[in-house]
Write a protein that holds these residues in place. Structure first.
Motif: not given
Length: 262
Positions: A170-192
């Protein structure tokens, strides 16, 4: 026709498992050649032929192959004896809006399709239960892995300490560029977030590690670290092996990750 497999699952003779690659089919263009997905724009007759070839390779009848109609949900369906006795139309309806399958039944193939999203297999060798999970970033945020494990526990009395997991190409971290909305979604679900996110110093863009995010969920649910294998193969950077929606647009082929209990 080549298959990618996990070392930790390959030791079990009663389990046949696989991730397909791009070779062995009849599709053309962005679908060259072994596209097994029906919803990305390929000619249907090509996909049907490719699935026939796939089923022949894994020695199973095409009507014994079950693939859900994925929508990046966290819905899980058990392919059990009751399901198998339903008419095809009812089976198809139950497979709608579903992103994970699990089964205890022998002689059927379950799988999910991907082209960058994370395919995950979970196997319980004691209860002989197999799960195939499609975890894109939305499925990861919605913790489809946890819901699948819960269903394995609820319906088959699986114990997390007995489970083995494989996180597939699957897509690796280096290739998986995301917007701030994705970061916020992970934060809201309490991912570290500090463990799964990096910021590119040149572009200032954020990158999420979906492999690590799902491994964290697996460990959180009680699966031992030693029982989790990550293939480490990036679909974006291996065009000779895999389709990639990020590299080819959404109009690209799809691989199948799944398995058969013998």
């Amino acid at each position: 026709m080549n298959f990618i497999r996990f070392d930790n699952l390959s030791v079990y003779s009663e389990l046949q498992h696989f991730t397909t690659t791009i070779d062995g089919g009849v599709s053309v263009g962005n679908y060259t050649s072994f596209n097994l997905g029906t919803s990305s724009g390929d000619e249907l007759q090509n996909v049907i032929e490719n699935r026939k070839r796939f089923c022949k390779a894994i020695e199973i009848s095409p009507n014994r192959l079950f693939i859900p109609f994925q929508t990046h949900s966290n819905h899980v369906v058990a392919i059990d004896r009751d399901f198998l006795h339903l008419p095809t139309e009812k089976q198809q309806k139950l497979l709608q809006n579903t992103d994970a399958l699990l089964t205890h039944e022998k002689g059927i193939a379950i799988g999910i399709t991907t082209a960058d999203c994370v395919p995950i297999l979970i196997y319980d060798p004691k209860k002989q239960v197999l799960a195939a999970i499609h975890a894109g970033w939305r499925g990861t945020v919605n913790k489809i892995v946890l819901k699948t494990i819960f269903k394995m526990i609820q319906e088959f009395n699986s114990k997390p300490e007995d489970l083995l997991a494989g996180i597939g190409p699957s897509i690796c971290q280096e290739c998986f560029e995301v917007g701030e909305e994705v970061i916020e979604a992970f934060k809201e679900e309490e991912f570290p977030i500090e463990k799964i996110m990096i910021q590119n110093k040149q572009t200032l863009k954020y990158h999420i590690d979906l492999w690590k995010a799902n491994k964290i969920l697996l460990i959180q649910e009680g699966i031992s670290t030693r029982n989790i294998e990550i293939s480490g193969l990036c679909t974006v950077t291996h065009p000779n092996l895999f389709f990639s929606a990020r590299r080819q647009t959404i109009h690209s082929g799809r691989m199948i990750t799944g398995g058969i209990l013998k």
